[in-house]
Every structure is written in C-alpha cells, then in structure tokens.
Enzyme design. Structure first.
Site, PDB file in Angstrom:
ATOM      1  N   LYS A 116       0.831  -1.211   0.000  1.00 30.90           N
ATOM      2  CA  LYS A 116       0.000   0.000   0.000  1.00 30.90           C
ATOM      3  C   LYS A 116       0.865   1.259   0.000  1.00 30.90           C
ATOM      4  O   LYS A 116       2.037   1.233   0.364  1.00 30.90           O
ATOM      5  CB  LYS A 116      -0.939  -0.002   1.199  1.00 30.90           C
ATOM      6  CG  LYS A 116      -0.262   0.130   2.548  1.00 30.90           C
ATOM      7  CD  LYS A 116      -1.294   0.289   3.654  1.00 30.90           C
ATOM      8  CE  LYS A 116      -0.599   0.546   4.987  1.00 30.90           C
ATOM      9  NZ  LYS A 116      -1.528   1.012   6.008  1.00 30.90           N
ATOM     10  N   ARG A 168     -10.198   1.514  15.373  1.00 29.29           N
ATOM     11  CA  ARG A 168     -10.012   2.279  14.146  1.00 29.29           C
ATOM     12  C   ARG A 168     -10.970   1.718  13.096  1.00 29.29           C
ATOM     13  O   ARG A 168     -12.092   2.175  12.989  1.00 29.29           O
ATOM     14  CB  ARG A 168      -8.540   2.207  13.693  1.00 29.29           C
ATOM     15  CG  ARG A 168      -8.188   3.194  12.601  1.00 29.29           C
ATOM     16  CD  ARG A 168      -6.715   3.130  12.233  1.00 29.29           C
ATOM     17  NE  ARG A 168      -6.326   1.828  11.707  1.00 29.29           N
ATOM     18  CZ  ARG A 168      -5.136   1.577  11.160  1.00 29.29           C
ATOM     19  NH1 ARG A 168      -4.222   2.535  11.107  1.00 29.29           N
ATOM     20  NH2 ARG A 168      -4.850   0.380  10.700  1.00 29.29           N
ATOM     21  N   TYR A 215      15.452  30.526   2.894  1.00 25.37           N
ATOM     22  CA  TYR A 215      14.341  31.313   3.415  1.00 25.37           C
ATOM     23  C   TYR A 215      14.520  31.670   4.890  1.00 25.37           C
ATOM     24  O   TYR A 215      14.952  30.849   5.696  1.00 25.37           O
ATOM     25  CB  TYR A 215      13.032  30.541   3.246  1.00 25.37           C
ATOM     26  CG  TYR A 215      12.518  30.526   1.827  1.00 25.37           C
ATOM     27  CD1 TYR A 215      12.153  31.712   1.188  1.00 25.37           C
ATOM     28  CD2 TYR A 215      12.398  29.330   1.135  1.00 25.37           C
ATOM     29  CE1 TYR A 215      11.681  31.697  -0.117  1.00 25.37           C
ATOM     30  CE2 TYR A 215      11.920  29.300  -0.170  1.00 25.37           C
ATOM     31  CZ  TYR A 215      11.557  30.492  -0.792  1.00 25.37           C
ATOM     32  OH  TYR A 215      11.096  30.473  -2.084  1.00 25.37           O
ATOM     33  N   MET A 274      10.815  24.060  -1.370  1.00 30.05           N
ATOM     34  CA  MET A 274       9.966  23.137  -2.108  1.00 30.05           C
ATOM     35  C   MET A 274      10.755  22.194  -3.018  1.00 30.05           C
ATOM     36  O   MET A 274      10.484  20.989  -3.053  1.00 30.05           O
ATOM     37  CB  MET A 274       8.937  23.908  -2.936  1.00 30.05           C
ATOM     38  CG  MET A 274       7.881  23.031  -3.577  1.00 30.05           C
ATOM     39  SD  MET A 274       6.644  23.966  -4.502  1.00 30.05           S
ATOM     40  CE  MET A 274       5.860  24.911  -3.208  1.00 30.05           C
TER      41      MET A 274
END
Length: 338
Positions: free
Chosen positions: A33, A117, A248, A293
C-alpha cells in the site's frame, strides 16, 4: 533530478528472514500500500514476484489493478468494488459497508479487537455473517490489526485474547452459514518478529520487508537491512563568507567561510521540512538552512549527495517515524533496482 535506488539483495535478504519465521513463502502477504511504503509499487512488485511472493496487500482497487498480473492473491484494505474479481479480496471495515458489495465479491471481515479504528465490533460478528450470506458474498477470512505489537503494553495481549475469542465464534458461524474455507490472520511485521512464528494462515508484512522495523531487543529484527537510498544532484555551488546566510528566513548563518551547494531535493519531493537546520547525511554532511519546495542546501561541494540510506536514522532527525519518511517520497522520483 533526485532519484531512489532499491537494493534487491537486501530485499531478498529481508524476505529470507521473514520466510524463516513464517516457515514458507506462501504465508508472506507483502504489504504494497501507499506506493509500497514509498519504494515504488511496480518496482517492489517485480522483485517480490521474482522472489516467489504470491500474496500482497494494497490500499485501493487502483493499486490492485496495477499489480494483478504479478500475484495470485490481493487483499484490498480500503475500497469498495463495483464488480467482483476472482483474484481480489476486499475488506469489510464497517457493518454498514456489507450491503454495498456486489454479489459474489470475495471479502475478508476485519474485526476491531481494541484498536478502535477500522473493523466491525466484536458483538457484531453474528450479524455480519448473516448479512454477508444475505448479500451473497464469498467470505474468505477474518482478520484484525494490532495497535501496539511494537510496544510493551497491555493492548497486544488484549488484542490477541480478543482475536482468539473471535476465531472460536467465527468457526461456529462458518459452519452455520456454510463458509467452508475460512482463514484467519492478525500478524503485522512487529507481531511476527515478536512471536518468532506464524500460526495463522498468513502474516501481513510491510516495514520489515523494507528493512526498517524497529523492535526493542529483537535479534532477528536487527539483521534486517534497509533497501531504499535517496540521492540528490547538485544544482549550484558558491562560497559563503563568514556571517552570510542561506535560504528562506536566513535561518543558517555561516560562522566561517565555507562551500555551500544546492541540491534538487526539497519538501515537494518528500524531504520533510522538519529536517531543516538539523539534518546530516550518512556521511555527516550537514544541511544549511531551511528545506524549500524543490531545493536543499548542504555544506559540501559534492556533485551527488546521498541524502539517506536508512529511513530509521533519517526519521529520528525529523522527529518522526520511518513510515512517514518513506511514504512522503513522491511517486515521480525515478526508482531503479540495483
């Protein structure tokens, strides 16, 4: 562009260890998965088939369709089909879901044994059998999922005890409703290594196969080897003078003159931003400033940088777990088998 390599020898080594615990390859249900935990769905499927794996577990119908030519058995954990498929088994996660399955769908009933769950409640078992029969579904197995197999607390034993109770009731109900070949499974990677054997029909193995299981004081687990490595390529390089900043918000300020290189791997590719200002590569090359990014800067001039080759180590620097470190890796990164 940054890329990923997958070590086939390590993967087969891990599967050998797992096969010793299950006593046969046929009991290994490899969890694929979420893009095979970030490793690459088709790449892992190809290697798994070569090794001799016949059973896999996926999240969605789409994932199942992509690997259906590789395996005999595919368990879909979180999807509802519109048509039945002889190879696919679909999970019943809620009692109200049963009426949504098409006639003749092969289903496996998940039971909530204390994780709270997914899965029907334990006292809904009889009703579930009745509804499955009424809907004319093919009930193939009963299973549960452990919340704490990798930890020392009461829930692992509690869930095992609850599942034993479910097994006894399910065997009686299978006779009543004429489901003659009912299977059972509960073990994930941690449970399998904790018990050192598999007394059920299969074990759903994910993180152990990828070499990143973390289980305290477990000798066999320590023999597992990570199979995924991430590399980034240099985009630019510059000399940074003492007092100059990088990235940044100028969060990195150089204390001395140094070489800074920028690499093509950022949080848009799956490099967690939490690693900013605190990360070091396996060669102890330190990150400089915030991850952006598409970029990250390191104090080095290497043309190509090994970002990590053990997600467990990298995850600790990010303050997270190896699962997140791996599944964050974007599907568009090139993956190659070595």
């Amino acid at each position: 562009m940054a890329y990923i390599t997958l070590n086939k020898n390590n993967f087969f080594h891990n599967l050998d260890i797992i096969a010793k615990l299950t006593c046969t390859k046929d009991k290994i249900a490899l969890v694929l998965k979420d893009n095979a935990y970030g490793h690459g769905l088709l790449e892992i499927a190809q290697m798994a088939k070569e090794y001799g794996i016949t059973k896999v577990v996926v999240r969605s119908y789409d994932e199942a369709k992509q690997v259906q030519s590789y395996f005999k058995y595919i368990l879909v954990l979180a999807d509802t089909p519109t048509i039945s498929n002889s190879k696919f088994h679909f999970t019943i996660n809620d009692i109200k879901q049963i009426e949504k399955f098409p006639k003749d769908t092969k289903v496996e009933l998940k039971v909530n044994t204390a994780m709270n769950r997914n899965g029907i409640e334990m006292d809904e078992l009889s009703l579930a059998f009745e509804l499955i029969k009424k809907q004319q579904l093919q009930l193939e197995a009963i299973f549960t999922h452990h919340s704490s197999a990798d930890e020392e607390n009461k829930y692992y034993d509690l869930q095992n005890s609850n599942f034993q109770e479910i097994k006894k009731k399910a065997i009686e109900l299978a006779k009543k409703y004429d489901f003659p070949t009912l299977g059972f499974h509960s073990a994930n990677s941690a449970a399998l290594f904790r018990e050192k054997s598999c007394g059920e029909d299969m074990a759903r193995v994910g993180i152990a196969a990828y070499g990143c299981l973390e289980l305290a004081d477990n000798k066999m687990q320590k023999e597992l080897q990570p199979i995924l490595s991430v590399y980034a390529k240099k985009l630019s390089c510059r000399i940074l003078k003492s007092g100059e900043c990088v990235g940044y918000s100028a969060t990195f300020r150089s204390q001395t003159q140094c070489v800074i290189s920028n690499y093509d791997f950022g949080y848009g590719d799956g490099f967690l931003r939490a690693c900013s200002n605190r990360y070091s590569t396996p060669k102890n090359i330190k990150i400089a400033g915030r991850i952006s990014m598409d970029n990250s800067s390191f104090i080095t001039d290497e043309e190509e940088l090994l970002i990590f080759d053990d997600a467990r180590v990298a995850a600790k620097m990010a303050g997270t777990i190896s699962y997140e470190m791996l599944t964050s890796l974007k599907a568009n990164l090139k993956r190659s088998i070595t």
